[in-house]
Design a protein around this motif. Structure first.
Motif, PDB file in Angstrom:
ATOM      1  N   PHE A 190     -36.345 -35.572 -26.169  1.00  0.00           N
ATOM      2  CA  PHE A 190     -35.681 -34.745 -27.080  1.00  0.00           C
ATOM      3  C   PHE A 190     -35.832 -35.508 -28.429  1.00  0.00           C
ATOM      4  CE2 PHE A 190     -33.571 -33.837 -23.191  1.00  0.00           C
ATOM      5  CZ  PHE A 190     -33.696 -32.577 -23.133  1.00  0.00           C
ATOM      6  N   PRO A 191     -36.634 -34.971 -29.305  1.00  0.00           N
ATOM      7  CA  PRO A 191     -36.777 -35.579 -30.548  1.00  0.00           C
ATOM      8  C   PRO A 191     -35.472 -36.262 -31.466  1.00  0.00           C
ATOM      9  CG  PRO A 191     -37.800 -33.788 -30.838  1.00  0.00           C
ATOM     10  CD  PRO A 191     -37.194 -33.874 -29.341  1.00  0.00           C
ATOM     11  N   SER A 192     -34.710 -35.163 -31.412  1.00  0.00           N
ATOM     12  CA  SER A 192     -33.256 -35.710 -32.283  1.00  0.00           C
ATOM     13  C   SER A 192     -32.391 -36.323 -31.708  1.00  0.00           C
ATOM     14  CB  SER A 192     -32.999 -34.124 -33.053  1.00  0.00           C
ATOM     15  OG  SER A 192     -32.528 -33.314 -31.934  1.00  0.00           O
ATOM     16  N   LEU A 193     -32.707 -36.664 -30.336  1.00  0.00           N
ATOM     17  CA  LEU A 193     -31.698 -37.579 -29.804  1.00  0.00           C
ATOM     18  C   LEU A 193     -32.244 -38.990 -29.749  1.00  0.00           C
ATOM     19  CD1 LEU A 193     -30.484 -34.827 -28.801  1.00  0.00           C
ATOM     20  CD2 LEU A 193     -30.254 -35.725 -26.697  1.00  0.00           C
ATOM     21  N   SER A 194     -31.110 -39.964 -29.856  1.00  0.00           N
ATOM     22  CA  SER A 194     -31.670 -41.393 -29.677  1.00  0.00           C
ATOM     23  C   SER A 194     -32.111 -41.807 -28.195  1.00  0.00           C
ATOM     24  CB  SER A 194     -30.630 -42.369 -29.947  1.00  0.00           C
ATOM     25  OG  SER A 194     -29.620 -42.240 -28.983  1.00  0.00           O
ATOM     26  N   VAL A 195     -32.587 -42.734 -27.979  1.00  0.00           N
ATOM     27  CA  VAL A 195     -33.185 -43.195 -26.558  1.00  0.00           C
ATOM     28  C   VAL A 195     -31.929 -42.934 -25.621  1.00  0.00           C
ATOM     29  CG1 VAL A 195     -33.927 -45.050 -25.272  1.00  0.00           C
ATOM     30  CG2 VAL A 195     -35.034 -44.366 -27.255  1.00  0.00           C
ATOM     31  N   GLN A 196     -30.783 -43.472 -26.074  1.00  0.00           N
ATOM     32  CA  GLN A 196     -29.801 -43.770 -25.190  1.00  0.00           C
ATOM     33  C   GLN A 196     -29.169 -42.302 -24.812  1.00  0.00           C
ATOM     34  OE1 GLN A 196     -27.343 -47.087 -24.899  1.00  0.00           O
ATOM     35  NE2 GLN A 196     -25.402 -45.944 -25.265  1.00  0.00           N
ATOM     36  N   GLU A 197     -29.160 -41.554 -26.108  1.00  0.00           N
ATOM     37  CA  GLU A 197     -28.599 -40.074 -25.797  1.00  0.00           C
ATOM     38  C   GLU A 197     -29.437 -39.326 -24.958  1.00  0.00           C
ATOM     39  OE1 GLU A 197     -26.118 -38.815 -29.580  1.00  0.00           O
ATOM     40  OE2 GLU A 197     -28.650 -39.067 -29.795  1.00  0.00           O
ATOM     41  N   ASN A 198     -30.850 -39.392 -24.999  1.00  0.00           N
ATOM     42  CA  ASN A 198     -31.844 -38.942 -24.120  1.00  0.00           C
ATOM     43  C   ASN A 198     -31.635 -39.588 -22.589  1.00  0.00           C
ATOM     44  OD1 ASN A 198     -34.649 -37.315 -24.766  1.00  0.00           O
ATOM     45  ND2 ASN A 198     -34.152 -38.916 -26.515  1.00  0.00           N
ATOM     46  N   LEU A 199     -31.139 -40.517 -22.388  1.00  0.00           N
ATOM     47  CA  LEU A 199     -30.798 -40.917 -21.074  1.00  0.00           C
ATOM     48  C   LEU A 199     -29.316 -40.226 -20.572  1.00  0.00           C
ATOM     49  CD1 LEU A 199     -31.407 -44.718 -21.138  1.00  0.00           C
ATOM     50  CD2 LEU A 199     -32.686 -42.943 -20.086  1.00  0.00           C
ATOM     51  N   LEU A 200     -28.498 -40.066 -21.675  1.00  0.00           N
ATOM     52  CA  LEU A 200     -27.085 -39.517 -21.113  1.00  0.00           C
ATOM     53  C   LEU A 200     -27.088 -38.265 -20.998  1.00  0.00           C
ATOM     54  CD1 LEU A 200     -24.768 -41.655 -23.489  1.00  0.00           C
ATOM     55  CD2 LEU A 200     -24.967 -41.956 -21.167  1.00  0.00           C
ATOM     56  N   VAL A 201     -28.051 -37.459 -21.490  1.00  0.00           N
ATOM     57  CA  VAL A 201     -28.024 -36.167 -21.504  1.00  0.00           C
ATOM     58  C   VAL A 201     -28.449 -35.706 -19.993  1.00  0.00           C
ATOM     59  CG1 VAL A 201     -30.332 -35.159 -21.852  1.00  0.00           C
ATOM     60  CG2 VAL A 201     -28.338 -34.319 -23.065  1.00  0.00           C
ATOM     61  N   ALA A 202     -29.049 -36.546 -19.293  1.00  0.00           N
ATOM     62  CA  ALA A 202     -29.373 -36.039 -17.734  1.00  0.00           C
ATOM     63  C   ALA A 202     -28.144 -36.288 -16.979  1.00  0.00           C
ATOM     64  CB  ALA A 202     -30.586 -36.818 -17.440  1.00  0.00           C
ATOM     65  N   ALA A 203     -27.272 -37.435 -17.524  1.00  0.00           N
ATOM     66  CA  ALA A 203     -26.243 -37.792 -16.538  1.00  0.00           C
ATOM     67  C   ALA A 203     -25.418 -36.667 -15.867  1.00  0.00           C
ATOM     68  CB  ALA A 203     -25.650 -38.956 -17.109  1.00  0.00           C
ATOM     69  N   GLY A 204     -25.173 -35.687 -17.000  1.00  0.00           N
ATOM     70  CA  GLY A 204     -24.218 -34.756 -16.456  1.00  0.00           C
ATOM     71  C   GLY A 204     -24.789 -33.916 -15.264  1.00  0.00           C
ATOM     72  N   ALA A 205     -26.184 -33.832 -15.119  1.00  0.00           N
ATOM     73  CA  ALA A 205     -26.685 -33.163 -13.871  1.00  0.00           C
ATOM     74  C   ALA A 205     -26.199 -33.816 -12.519  1.00  0.00           C
ATOM     75  CB  ALA A 205     -28.264 -33.340 -13.948  1.00  0.00           C
TER      76      ALA A 205
END
Ligand SMILES: Nc1ncnc2c1ncn2[C@@H]1O[C@H](COP(=O)(O)OP(=O)(O)O)[C@@H](O)[C@H]1O
Ligand SMILES: [Mg+2]
Lengths: 289, 239, 338
Positions: free
Chosen positions: B92-107
């Motif tokens: 996701f280009p508008s998310l930082s690297v860490q946010e990219n990781l965190l976004v999947a944690a919810g799954a």
């Protein structure tokens, strides 16, 4: 001194416009839909508050307790029932659907409430203010509208930047297919975004209704003001939206100071000048792609 | 032992074009299987069909952990523990690297109540350079860095089955080397994998079995040790 | 398109020529007598009927123009009322300076087209929905500037006086012929425009968006032509409204309601087809005539229908009709028997 006063009043007016604009900006930012019914939904919120004040005897500010959740729920339903389907029905469908909704809302309100001019009874709060001397008075209502606008924009910014749902909104806006691979349900994310947007619309409608008058057919005008604030400030920047609202408000009051009929026109002209000279808006961040 | 993933007679269509015909496939818990084939053979389509991005026709079956997945949208499959690391990384280009990781944690939130294996720390330990880049925007990374983040993002969803689509595409051999070493570590923790590659040698570093596709059909299957280079070449090019 | 090895040029013209020949044959068989009959109508029926039809033809003109913008150009405008207003005021200006208001019709089309050029420069900086609202802002600017001019009545508008030299029956007939001519010109003009290279390019881009990038510059130019033509058409419509009603009132002639009407007609009739807007205009006109006495609920109903059409029937009524015809085309032999 009248000019200074015009600028001060313009800044206060700009607070309302910024409040109008943030819902439009949010829905565009997350769903990539320009909601052409945005203004009519604002008017709907004002009428809901009118009903709440007259039937429940509530003060308009207290009516927010009813109107904000109702509008948020409406936003959730709107996304689930109409907007989501329109996103899958081709590029033009969201515009056609929201424009159709605008006409439906406008005329249903017109039939229900007649074309009479209304306003929400704000009492002393609406008339009292702060004397700054030199003929400049700042109304409490105007001031609190501006404060609410700044608070709402700051809150939205915080939600988008710091919370899991904000992160989910940005990810889904970037790429809904890949977001689904991460377990994000785009329908839900979009519906939450629309609900938040309509909650801000409810605030905008009630504050506008207390400040001035409204009719069922005011919606398009409000949509245009919200849109001008968004474009003047720069698409995709919430602080830009605040700035855009303030610039628009000042343009209108200063224009009206020159001649009363020039107010709205001056706002449009400032918008067109920004569009011609700086089409990406005053505060547009360069997008990282 | 029942298979973790069982695919039976899988077809896939893009409009009138049939991209997959009658694919059968099983992946056991903790097993790694390679899917190879030339460009356009249908490898990505196979992974996308399992992940729920391509509609599943009536006659086809995709079972995960004994549950038929038909009609389940992609986000529900992700929550069951199927993670696709897509072709082209798709950060996701508008998310930082860490946010990219965190976004999947919810799954994984519901399944991971008993404790997570893959959190931010574990991913940063596996890919140290990802930890250093955590505040960069997802769009401002090199190809190898993007791929590491994409794999890490897949792990954050606590997958039981990891679908990897052409991890090595466009990367320098040393980078591929590092990524595959990390994938080996992941495999050792018991995550099952379906590894898509165009190059047989790369894929077989992880996989014990191989499936070769051509024009949407299975043209060769077998244990890695048993398929010969000649057989693969023949299957690949249809000679 | 069975043979993909054929060079693109012949591939594009080959089947199209065949299609247009068939279509023009159909047009010759059906449309010409219909138009001839319509042209003779002032001699055949009472003036109140032709007066009604002026309204219908104006709607056909408007719907066709909006469809040209959205259905072929991919531009959703909510600001065409700006050009409608300019057209109506062109008639007033012609009237003021002593020119025959019917000549004002031509002036209206030209004036709107000229104004559309700088407008396009501005609004083409916006895309999608923001383009839509941008056109609306421009229309509002036209209105607000117009009401500043006392000579044309300021905020309350003015009447067209120059037409009183004609006897009412003759005036009605001339207005009717002008409206009929404008509608035929619009439908035929859009048809020819879409058959031209410009139109084929636009259609190709609509159907295959990836082609748009490689053709970027030409697409922009084509869109500008479409925008200007649509503005001219809407200006003409505004002028027709003025000579028909003999009165121009700024708030109603510049009302966004016109855009709502255009969108309803096109979406319900069939977006991106030549026939759809005509069908949509007829249906809209009928609904308006039947339901208007009951207040604005008819607009609520039309809004709901338009939403439904945009969601589920993207080619509108015409799409549904032609689908039927395609089904009926299969057993042609049986059809011809009676
Ligand atoms: N979105 C799509 N629409 C239409 N056809 C597609 C689409 N994606 C892939 N295809 C076609 O399906 C076939 C298989 O594609 P893919 O699964 O991507 O192959 P591979 O990953 O093995 O290179 C190819 O012929 C490709 O052109
Ligand atoms: Mg592939």
């Amino acid at each position: 001194m009248t000019w200074v006063n015009a600028v001060v009043q313009g800044l206060l007016l700009g607070g309302v416009y910024a409040l109008f604009a943030c819902g439009l900006s949010l829905v565009f930012g997350v769903l990539r839909i320009v909601n052409l019914a945005h203004g009519d939904l604002t008017v709907l919120a004002a009428f809901l508050a009118l009903v709440a004040t007259s039937t429940l005897g509530l003060n308009p500010v207290l009516a927010l307790v009813v109107v904000v959740p109702v509008m948020a729920a409406l936003g959730f339903a709107l996304q689930r029932l109409l907007l989501h389907r329109s996103l899958r029905a081709g590029e033009l469908a969201p515009l056609l659907v929201t424009f159709g909704l605008s006409i439906v809302l406008q005329n249903a309100l017109l039939q229900t409430f007649s074309a009479d001019t209304r306003s929400l009874p704000a009492g002393d709060f609406g008339t009292a203010g702060l004397e700054l001397g030199g003929g400049i008075a700042v109304g409490w209502l105007g001031l609190s509208t501006l404060v609410v606008a700044v608070a709402v924009l700051a809150g939205l910014q915080l939600v988008l930047a710091r919370t899991p749902i904000g992160r989910a909104m940005r990810a889904t806006s970037d790429d809904p297919e890949t977001a689904a691979l991460m377990g994000l349900d785009d329908r839900r994310v979009y519906a939450v975004a629309t609900a938040i947007a309509l909650a801000t619309v409810a605030l905008a409608g009630v504050f506008y209704g207390m400040r001035g008058t409204f009719t069922p057919t005011l919606g398009p005008q409000l949509l245009i003001f919200a849109f001008e604030a968004v474009i003047i400030g720069g698409l995709g920047s919430l602080w830009g939206t605040l700035l855009g609202g303030l610039v628009l408000g000042v343009a209108q009051t200063v224009g009206a100071q020159i001649q009363p009929t020039y107010g709205v026109l001056a706002g449009h002209l400032v918008f067109l000048v920004v569009l011609a000279a700086r089409p990406s808006g005053l505060l547009r961040r360069e997008e990282v792609r | 032992m029942t298979a973790l993933l069982r695919v039976r007679d899988l077809d896939a269509h893009y409009g009138h074009f049939q991209a997959l015909s009658g694919i059968d496939l099983e992946v056991g818990a903790g097993e790694a299987v390679a899917v190879i084939g030339a460009n356009g053979a249908g490898k990505s389509t196979l992974l996308r069909a399992i992940a729920g991005q391509v509609p599943q026709p009536g006659g086809s079956r995709v079972e995960f952990d004994g549950v038929e997945l038909r009609g389940l949208p992609a986000h529900r499959r992700a929550r069951l523990g199927i993670a696709l690391v897509p072709e082209g990384r798709k950060l996701f280009p508008s998310l930082s690297v860490q946010e990219n990781l965190l976004v999947a944690a919810g799954a994984a939130d519901r399944r991971a109540r008993g404790g997570r294996r893959w959190g931010l720390d574990a991913v940063y330990e596996l890919f140290p350079n990802v930890g250093r880049l955590r505040d960069r925007p997802g769009g401002a990374l090199s190809g190898g860095e993007q791929q590491a983040v994409a794999i890490g993002r897949g792990l954050m969803a606590e997958p039981r089955l990891l679908l990897l689509d052409e991890v090595s595409l466009g990367l320098a051999p040393v980078v591929v080397e590092q990524l595959y070493a990390a994938l080996g570590t992941i495999a050792a923790t018991g995550v099952a994998m379906l590894v898509v590659e165009q190059d047989v040698g790369t894929a077989l570093r992880l996989a014990g079995r191989v499936l070769c596709l051509r024009a949407g059909r299975t043209v060769l299957t077998g244990a890695a040790a048993e398929v010969t280079a000649d057989a693969v070449t023949a299957a690949y090019f249809g000679t | 398109m069975t043979d993909t090895t054929t060079p693109a040029a012949t591939d594009a013209t080959g089947p199209v020529v065949v299609r247009t020949t068939r279509a023009s044959r159909a047009a010759a068989v059906v449309a010409l007598p219909v138009v001839a009959l319509l042209a003779a109508l002032p001699y055949l029926v009472a003036p109140n009927i032709t007066r009604l039809l002026v309204g219908l033809f104006t709607l056909v003109l408007l719907a066709t123009m909006w469809n040209l913008l959205a259905g072929y150009g991919g531009m959703i405008s909510v600001g065409q009322q700006g050009f409608i207003g300019i057209g109506a005021y062109a008639v007033l200006v012609a009237d003021l300076i002593g020119v025959n208001p019917y000549l004002g019709l031509a002036l209206a089309a030209v004036g709107a087209a000229v104004l559309a050029l700088p407008t396009a420069l501005l609004v083409f900086r916006l895309h999608g929905g923001y383009f839509a609202i941008g056109t609306w802002v421009v229309a509002e600017v036209y209105r607000l500037v117009t009401v500043e001019f006392r000579a044309v009545g300021g905020g309350s508008g003015a009447s067209v006086t120059g037409l009183s030299v004609f006897p009412p029956v003759l005036r009605g007939a001339i207005t009717y012929w002008c409206a009929l001519g404008a509608a035929v010109l619009a439908v035929g003009g859009v048809y020819l425009l879409m058959r031209s290279r410009l139109g084929l390019g636009l259609t190709a881009i609509r159907d295959e968006p990836t082609a748009a990038d490689s053709l970027g510059v030409r697409v922009r130019a084509a869109k500008r032509v479409v925008f200007v033509v649509a503005a001219a058409g809407c200006g003409l419509a505004g002028a027709l409204i003025a000579v028909d009603s003999l009165r121009v009132q700024p708030d109603s002639i510049y009302s966004v309601q016109w855009s709502a009407f255009m969108i309803f007609m096109v979406v319900i009739g069939g977006l991106g087809t030549i026939e759809g807007p005509v069908v949509g205009a007829v249906v809209f006109f009928a609904i308006q005539q039947l339901l208007e006495p009951y207040g604005v609920w008819y607009l609520v109903v039309l809004g709901v229908v338009a939403i439904a059409a945009a969601l589920v029937a993207r080619r509108g009524l015409w799409g549904l009709l032609t689908l039927d015809r395609d089904v009926r085309l299969l057993p042609t032999g049986y059809r011809l028997r009676p």
